[in-house]
Write an enzyme that holds these catalytic residues in place. Structure first.
Site, PDB file in Angstrom:
ATOM      1  N   ASP A 151       0.868  -1.180   0.000  1.00 27.38           N
ATOM      2  CA  ASP A 151       0.000   0.000   0.000  1.00 27.38           C
ATOM      3  C   ASP A 151       0.905   1.231   0.000  1.00 27.38           C
ATOM      4  OD1 ASP A 151      -2.070   1.768   0.141  1.00 27.38           O
ATOM      5  OD2 ASP A 151      -2.420   1.514   2.282  1.00 27.38           O
ATOM      6  N   ILE A 152       1.651   1.374  -1.083  1.00 27.12           N
ATOM      7  CA  ILE A 152       2.670   2.422  -1.168  1.00 27.12           C
ATOM      8  C   ILE A 152       2.013   3.713  -1.638  1.00 27.12           C
ATOM      9  CG2 ILE A 152       4.900   3.053  -2.163  1.00 27.12           C
ATOM     10  CD1 ILE A 152       4.746   0.496  -0.251  1.00 27.12           C
ATOM     11  N   GLU A 153       1.985   4.709  -0.743  1.00 24.01           N
ATOM     12  CA  GLU A 153       1.260   5.938  -1.056  1.00 24.01           C
ATOM     13  C   GLU A 153       2.112   7.183  -0.946  1.00 24.01           C
ATOM     14  OE1 GLU A 153      -2.530   6.250   0.762  1.00 24.01           O
ATOM     15  OE2 GLU A 153      -2.927   4.098   0.724  1.00 24.01           O
ATOM     16  N   ILE A 154       3.189   7.111  -0.179  1.00 16.85           N
ATOM     17  CA  ILE A 154       3.994   8.321   0.040  1.00 16.85           C
ATOM     18  C   ILE A 154       5.475   8.002  -0.115  1.00 16.85           C
ATOM     19  CG2 ILE A 154       2.387   9.615   1.520  1.00 16.85           C
ATOM     20  CD1 ILE A 154       3.956   8.309   3.924  1.00 16.85           C
TER      21      ILE A 154
END
Ligand SMILES: *[C@@H]1O[C@H](CO)[C@@H](O)[C@H](O)[C@H]1NC(C)=O
Ligand SMILES: *[C@@H]1O[C@H](CO)[C@@H](O)[C@H](O)[C@H]1NC(C)=O
Ligand SMILES: *[C@@H]1O[C@H](CO)[C@@H](O)[C@H](O)[C@H]1NC(C)=O
Ligand SMILES: *[C@@H]1O[C@H](CO)[C@@H](O)[C@H](O)[C@H]1NC(C)=O
Length: 415
Positions: A151-154
């Protein structure tokens, strides 16, 4: 000969079970970021979910000391999350896959280099998956998780594809390392696009929330459906899941009312060949609204799964399976008895003739060991039984509208 007959009967039954159990209606749910959502064991005991994703490992890579954050469920700094091992095993015994989500909307994580990706991969393999490391260095204890969720978001988008490949390389036929990803619905995903192009992900649950432009808005399902079509065409190997908030409160925007979901969205998206099911954010909100129950009942009517209606009907409707199982077993037993007779008659005969035929034996003569394939098939069967089990246990699951006190929730939700 006997083994071969038994083996083929087994194969036949496996095929039968496969065709019955193969319904694409899995629900994946995030757990770990909300107080008042219940324990992991309670979550799995509802029987509603096929995948439970532990959220999150949100500090790692680029020299950061890796730490998990499971809100108030446990304190990893005091080794307090090791007790989750028992819960994880409970879930897995019910056939539920438990994955660890890395990333989230808040944290300190990135991969600085290929070396860094390798190191993080080793950390995940040894700390959460099947790798060998001392129990003290496993944050969730000795339970072996089923896989890793991205869940790579930043973070910059680099090196995640390397991490995915490193993790995938640990997969064996006996024990697969499942990989999932939770991209945002704008296509391609800014952080996960490169990683997803590796096609090593088994499940892609797309976040159709907090993403105006490709989510449900003001009665309009078109943006969502267009985005869905683009995603399902692009994902070649894995299953694609519709990621939704389980209640209005679960996201800033993108909540889909149940009637819209059931009449306008599910009938359209379930036609995609790689449709896998629905991902929900999060356990806490689903517990409040019972959102997942509507998804399951939709699937029941859509696919005319009479099993969904009740245990008795379920059994009644499966009479033909039991009939075939019975016929299969009778066939196998008859063959077995015939073979025994055959052997003893030949023995008698050879005694009469005064020469003992030493060649007769029960083992396969030409070196093919059916046990190996049997083991693989049994593995497959286990994964199929999983589905059957989930399906049945869902019947027992009732709507849960309990208004648990909303004590507070973690800050690390997917954005
Ligand atoms: C990220 O790192 C900074 C500096 O070490 C720290 O102050 C901050 O709390 C960290 N954020 C999270 C979410 O852990
Ligand atoms: C890694 O950390 C260094 C030092 O804090 C920072 O300058 C750099 O931008 C970080 N790299 C990535 C990919 O986050
Ligand atoms: C990877 O791990 C090794 C051994 O622990 C360490 O020496 C090296 O500095 C690490 N590399 C990175 C990029 O963190
Ligand atoms: C399910 O069954 C009903 C009545 O038996 C039928 O009208 C309906 O078309 C079926 N639906 C599907 C999707 O096959």
């Amino acid at each position: 000969m006997i083994k071969r007959i038994l083996h083929s009967s087994l194969l036949f039954l496996l095929l039968l079970e496969n065709s019955v159990a193969d319904s694409n209606n899995d629900i994946a749910i995030y757990w770990g970021q909300n107080d008042g959502e219940g324990t992991l064991t309670e979550t799995c005991a509802t029987g509603k979910y096929s995948y439970v994703i532990l959220a999150f490992l949100n500090n790692f890579g680029n020299g950061t000391v890796p730490t998990i954050n499971l809100a108030s469920h446990c304190d990893p700094l005091m080794d307090g999350c090791k007790t989750l091992s028992t819960d994880i095993k409970n879930c897995q015994m019910q056939g539920i896959k438990v994955l660890l989500s890395i990333g989230g909307a808040d944290g300190n994580y990135s991969l600085a280099s290929s070396d860094d990706a390798k190191n993080v991969s080793d950390y995940l393999w040894n700390g959460f998956l099947g790798g060998k490391s001392s129990p003290s260095s496993r944050p969730l204890g000795d339970a072996v998780l089923d896989g890793i969720d991205f869940d790579i978001e930043i973070s910059p988008p680099q090196h995640w594809e390397e991490l995915a490949r490193y993790l995938e390389s640990h997969s064996t036929p006996a024990r697969k390392v499942y990989l999932s990803a939770a991209p945002q619905c704008p296509f391609p995903d800014a952080e996960l696009g490169i990683a997803l192009s590796t096609e090593v992900f088994d499940y892609v649950w797309i976040q159709f929330y907090n993403n105006p432009g490709c989510e449900y808005e003001d009665g309009d399902v078109n943006n969502l459906l267009n985005s869905w079509n683009q995603w399902t065409k692009s994902v070649k190997n894995g299953k694609v899941f519709l990621g939704l908030p389980a209640s209005r409160e679960a996201a800033s925007n993108g909540y889909v009312p149940v009637n819209v979901l059931v009449t306008d969205i599910l009938p359209a998206i379930t036609k995609s060949p790689n449709y896998g099911g629905v991902m929900l954010w999060t356990t806490y909100y689903d517990k409040q609204t019972g959102y997942s129950n509507y998804i399951r009942s939709f699937s029941c009517t859509q696919q005319n799964h009479t099993e969904c209606r009740g245990n008795d009907e379920h059994k009644a409707n499966k009479w033909w399976i039991w009939l075939m199982v019975g016929v299969g077993a009778a066939f196998a037993i008859t063959c077995f008895i015939l073979c025994l007779c055959c052997v003893s008659r030949r023995k008698d005969k050879s005694q009469v003739d005064g020469k003992l035929d030493k060649k007769i034996s029960f083992t396969e003569p030409n070196g093919v060991n059916p046990n190996k394939t049997e083991n693989i098939k049994l593995e497959e069967r286990r994964s199929n039984e999983v589905k059957v089990f989930n399906f049945e246990s869902n019947i027992a699951a009732s709507n849960n509208f309990s208004s648990i006190n909303k004590v507070g929730e973690g800050d690390f939700g997917p954005v």
